[in-house]
Design an enzyme around this catalytic site. Structure first.
Site, PDB file in Angstrom:
ATOM      1  N   HIS A  69       0.640  -1.327   0.001  1.00  0.00           N
ATOM      2  CA  HIS A  69       0.244  -0.003   0.005  1.00  0.00           C
ATOM      3  C   HIS A  69       0.730   1.551  -0.090  1.00  0.00           C
ATOM      4  O   HIS A  69       1.496   1.638   0.694  1.00  0.00           O
ATOM      5  CB  HIS A  69      -0.981  -0.300   1.115  1.00  0.00           C
ATOM      6  N   ASP A 311       2.037  -7.342   2.193  1.00  0.00           N
ATOM      7  CA  ASP A 311       1.185  -6.175   3.321  1.00  0.00           C
ATOM      8  C   ASP A 311       1.898  -4.811   4.033  1.00  0.00           C
ATOM      9  O   ASP A 311       1.105  -4.218   4.385  1.00  0.00           O
ATOM     10  CB  ASP A 311       0.151  -7.443   3.826  1.00  0.00           C
TER      11      ASP A 311
HETATM   12 ZN   LIG Z   1      -5.728  -7.237   2.494  1.00  0.00          ZN
END
Ligand SMILES: [Zn+2]
Length: 432
Positions: A69, A311
């Site tokens: 992200h 992640d």
């Molecule tokens: Zn996720």
């Protein structure tokens, strides 16, 4: 970004060259000319070459992290493409796939184009956008996946949320199949996910509401049935439970196009990390039980789980320095990916080559990008690391704008020394 007009030749000399895509693991040199791998083997030194001495170091393909992200556009106070890709470079990661839960959501050509433009301007590693499966991540109307793929999206996901409506997921799998696109599911049944940590003995003891393992496995089971129905390519993001490993294993044995990834925090920590209410141990899915963690290790060892992904989810202090249940989900991970994953090698879970494959050629193949290998003729994306150097993780020293690492204070082994993208050094740890 990387400069394609290099005229320099670089010789990376005398390292342990590991290229899992081609089963290579030997002491060798790597010659880079104009940003491209020219030769790998015992090579002659020529005066025109710039030499990088790699004795005692591992020379491997730059890592590929398929779950990151970057927070841009919309939450640049947490991370942006410049800081996120600097963190990647410091972690030996040369390609990142960035998730579409930005503000606005990456669900149309204009947002994808914006991310690509920002990556060109300010990124130091390669950035591959993941497009949304549904408009606004609302789980209802499919995006124009064909157009988005042509524009450069390497996969599709509503990550952060599941595609929970079975009919929508079926349509998404059918539609994506037309372009052989990969769907990445954040597998979570919302009606079972009200809690803030794994449901088990620890949650009872702490008095925190739990999220059962079934929250994940119910969704994975359903999705695999839909994959069998449609033939769409399906990948489980941040898989965390024993039941889901079993489901993926069975699906793969049946020849279904199913794959999954695991994060370093899920394979190295358990729900016991929540004791003390440290909000840097709060993520979705939550850290699971010892049994689940062992199943993840077995899944990696047996090749059921083929990808390690971070992640990487930056959050500022305002969203983390609050009571446990109200804290944002997620941890950063790019700068600890490699050393924490190397614990798998020291613990005998997998070979160094297999471990690197899970962070290079395997995710590259799933995404359909020509990276994650040291093959002659490919762009020279390379990481050099010292597998023996021991250090203590200090989140305050990290390149990421956010400091929410669940590994802060951990003693780790294995340190990135240099990272090259297309033959250009984008990170060196000299002077640290
Ligand atoms: Zn996720």
């Amino acid at each position: 970004m990387y400069n394609p007009s290099l005229t320099e030749s670089i010789l990376i000399r005398g390292g342990r060259v590991i290229d899992p895509a081609h089963g290579r693991d030997e002491t060798a040199d790597v010659l880079i000319v104009d940003g491209v791998i020219q030769a790998v083997g015992r090579l002659e030194f020529t005066a025109q070459c710039r030499v990088i001495e790699a004795e005692g170091l591992v020379v491997a393909p730059g890592l590929v992290d398929m779950h990151v992200h970057l927070r841009e556009p919309g939450q640049e106070y947490k991370e942006d493409i410049a800081s996120g890709t600097r963190a990647a470079a410091a972690g030996g990661v040369t390609s990142v796939a960035c998730m579409p839960n930005t503000q606005p959501v990456a669900d149309d050509l204009s947002v994808i184009g914006y991310i690509q433009e920002r990556a060109r301007q300010s990124g130091v590693v390669r950035v591959f956008p993941v497009g949304a499966i549904t408009k606004g991540l609302q789980g209802q109307v499919l995006t124009e996946m064909g157009l988005l793929q042509r524009a450069g999206c390497v996969a599709f996901s509503d990550d952060g949320r599941p595609v929970s409506d079975s009919g929508v997921m079926r349509k998404a799998l059918e539609y994506s199949r037309m372009f052989s696109a990969l769907l990445i599911q954040h597998a979570e049944e919302p009606s079972l996910s009200g809690g803030c940590m794994h449901e088990g003995i620890v949650s009872s003891r702490l008095g925190l509401p739990g999220i059962p393992s079934e929250s994940e496995s119910v969704m994975v089971d359903r999705d695999i049935r839909l994959v069998a129905l449609t033939g769409g390519r399906y990948h489980v993001a941040h898989l965390s439970t024993r039941q889901a490993v079993v489901a993926v294993e069975q699906a793969r044995r049946q020849g279904l196009p199913v794959s999954c990834e695991v994060t370093p925090h899920h394979f190295s920590l358990t729900d016991e990390a929540v004791i003390g209410y440290d909000t840097d141990a709060k993520m979705s899915p939550p850290l699971r039980s010892t049994t689940d963690r062992q199943a993840l290790l077995d899944g990696l060892a047996q090749g059921v789980i083929t990808v390690i992904a971070t992640d990487h989810a930056p959050h500022d202090e305002e969203n983390k320095r609050v009571e446990f249940c109200r804290a944002a989900n997620g941890v950063i991970g790019l700068e600890t990916l490699l050393p924490v994953s190397l614990e798998l090698v020291r613990d005998g879970v997998m070979s160094l080559s297999a471990c690197l494959a899970a962070m290079s050629c395997h995710p590259a193949r799933l995404l359909g990008i020509p990276h994650g290998t040291l093959e002659v003729g490919r762009a020279a994306d390379v990481v050099l690391f010292d597998p023996e150097e021991s250090w203590i993780v200090d989140a305050r020293q990290m390149q990421s704008k956010s400091k929410n690492s669940c590994f802060h204070g951990r003693r780790v082994k294995g340190r990135v020394k240099q990272t090259l993208v297309a033959g250009r050094v984008v990170y060196t740890d000299e002077g640290r």
